[in-house]
Scaffold this motif. Structure first.
Motif, PDB file in Angstrom:
ATOM      1  N   ALA A 247      73.745  31.397  38.651  1.00 32.92           N
ATOM      2  CA  ALA A 247      73.468  30.742  37.371  1.00 32.92           C
ATOM      3  C   ALA A 247      74.533  31.143  36.363  1.00 32.92           C
ATOM      4  N   THR A 248      74.645  30.348  35.305  1.00 36.37           N
ATOM      5  CA  THR A 248      75.591  30.664  34.237  1.00 36.37           C
ATOM      6  C   THR A 248      74.993  31.741  33.334  1.00 36.37           C
ATOM      7  N   VAL A 249      75.840  32.317  32.492  1.00 33.82           N
ATOM      8  CA  VAL A 249      75.369  33.330  31.547  1.00 33.82           C
ATOM      9  C   VAL A 249      74.326  32.734  30.614  1.00 33.82           C
ATOM     10  N   ALA A 250      74.543  31.511  30.133  1.00 33.64           N
ATOM     11  CA  ALA A 250      73.581  30.870  29.231  1.00 33.64           C
ATOM     12  C   ALA A 250      72.235  30.656  29.924  1.00 33.64           C
ATOM     13  N   GLN A 251      72.270  30.236  31.183  1.00 34.43           N
ATOM     14  CA  GLN A 251      71.029  30.023  31.937  1.00 34.43           C
ATOM     15  C   GLN A 251      70.281  31.339  32.135  1.00 34.43           C
ATOM     16  N   ILE A 252      71.021  32.396  32.427  1.00 31.56           N
ATOM     17  CA  ILE A 252      70.401  33.704  32.633  1.00 31.56           C
ATOM     18  C   ILE A 252      69.792  34.215  31.336  1.00 31.56           C
ATOM     19  N   ALA A 253      70.504  34.039  30.225  1.00 33.94           N
ATOM     20  CA  ALA A 253      69.975  34.463  28.931  1.00 33.94           C
ATOM     21  C   ALA A 253      68.623  33.811  28.659  1.00 33.94           C
ATOM     22  N   GLN A 254      68.533  32.518  28.907  1.00 32.03           N
ATOM     23  CA  GLN A 254      67.281  31.794  28.695  1.00 32.03           C
ATOM     24  C   GLN A 254      66.206  32.267  29.667  1.00 32.03           C
ATOM     25  N   ALA A 255      66.589  32.510  30.911  1.00 26.89           N
ATOM     26  CA  ALA A 255      65.622  32.899  31.931  1.00 26.89           C
ATOM     27  C   ALA A 255      64.967  34.248  31.632  1.00 26.89           C
ATOM     28  N   VAL A 256      65.695  35.158  30.984  1.00 29.30           N
ATOM     29  CA  VAL A 256      65.118  36.470  30.703  1.00 29.30           C
ATOM     30  C   VAL A 256      64.501  36.552  29.306  1.00 29.30           C
ATOM     31  N   GLY A 257      64.456  35.412  28.580  1.00 31.69           N
ATOM     32  CA  GLY A 257      63.689  35.372  27.351  1.00 31.69           C
ATOM     33  C   GLY A 257      64.462  35.239  26.060  1.00 31.69           C
TER      34      GLY A 257
END
Length: 298
Positions: A247-257
């Motif tokens: 996943a991209t950094v932006a996607q990961i940021a969203q995924a962890v809250g």
């Protein structure tokens, strides 16, 4: 005696760490220095046979020496550094029911203990305890003995732990209304909901504690406030996902809250010293040397 325990661990540990055929027994064995590892500790007792390990949880630091045992009463995000290798440790994940039954048998289930939130504690192992843990690990040499003997040896280990300086905290482990139990439940709730907004008033009410009391006990146990604890969980999970590379950094940021990718990048760099993308590249290089079949938690 510690040499016998270390040798038994070395014979049966797969990779840096592995579960075993003996219920609730995990082994760790590290031969060469490795970079610090982020781990989410579960409640456990770590028996160190050789090497020196340092753990950092918020403001709390613990150093594990050979011949010491470390009790962790709470789900706790920590950073592990090995200061001396080879490192050998056997880890027990205590069985709540077995501990309760033993206390009833000893007629100690109603004993009170000093109020404490637990967290991480350590103490020297007695020769009798080293012997019992060694025999527990050595069951792996004779698999046919595991079923008839493992529970009995585990009960002996719990008995000797109750007779040690860790005994008062282990007694609180089984009490529904102890500070140890209440803080452990709060930590477990945050672990399960770490991506969600955190309301201190709500979790304090659920734990039947005032917000001030929750903050005090929680920080004593974990070395951090509930909000910082949540952030550590988010950072650890983000790092794990970055390492996976799906996943991209932006996607990961969203995924962890995180709602704001900018805030995520800022807090990630503050935690690990590099922006997410650069840290991910470094992690992948490091991971080729530190790969294990089972998550390392000792």
């Amino acid at each position: 005696m510690l040499d016998r325990l270390a040798a038994a661990i070395g014979r049966h540990c797969v990779g840096l760490g592995s579960d075993t055929a003996v219920p609730r027994l995990f082994l760790a064995a590290v031969e060469e220095p490795i970079e610090p590892i982020d781990v989410l500790y579960e409640p456990m007792i770590c028996f160190v046979a050789s090497g020196v390990k340092r753990t950092t949880a918020g403001e709390l630091k613990q150093v594990a020496q050979p011949g010491e045992m470390h009790l962790t009463t709470i789900d706790l995000p920590v950073t592990i550094e090995l200061e001396q290798v080879p490192y050998r440790a056997a880890v027990m994940q205590p069985d709540d029911q077995a501990l309760t039954e033993l206390l009833v048998e000893l007629d100690e289930s109603g004993q009170t203990a000093p109020l404490t939130a637990g967290g991480q504690l350590h103490a020297p192992m007695t020769p009798e305890l080293v012997d019992a843990v060694t025999r527990w690990v050595q069951l792996l040499d004779t698999p046919d003995d595991i079923r008839p003997l493992a529970t009995r040896i585990e009960s002996e280990i719990l008995y000797r732990l109750l007779r040690s300086s860790l005994g008062p905290v282990l007694r609180q482990w089984t009490l529904a209304d102890s500070a140890t139990t209440r803080v452990r439940k709060v930590a477990r709730w945050i672990c399960a909901h770490y991506t969600e907004p955190l309301s201190i008033d709500a979790i304090a009410a659920a734990a039947h504690m005032s917000p001030a009391s929750l903050h005090r006990h929680f920080k004593a146990a974990t070395g951090m406030s509930p909000l910082k604890y949540q952030k550590h969980l988010r950072m650890q999970e983000a790092r794990r996902r970055l390492l996976a590379g799906h996943a991209t950094v932006a996607q990961i940021a969203q995924a962890v809250g995180y709602v704001s990718a900018t805030q995520f990048n800022r807090e990630y760099r503050s935690a690990y010293g590099l922006p997410p993308g650069q840290d991910a590249a470094r992690l992948r290089t490091r991971h080729t040397h530190n790969r294990t079949a089972t998550p390392w938690r000792a």
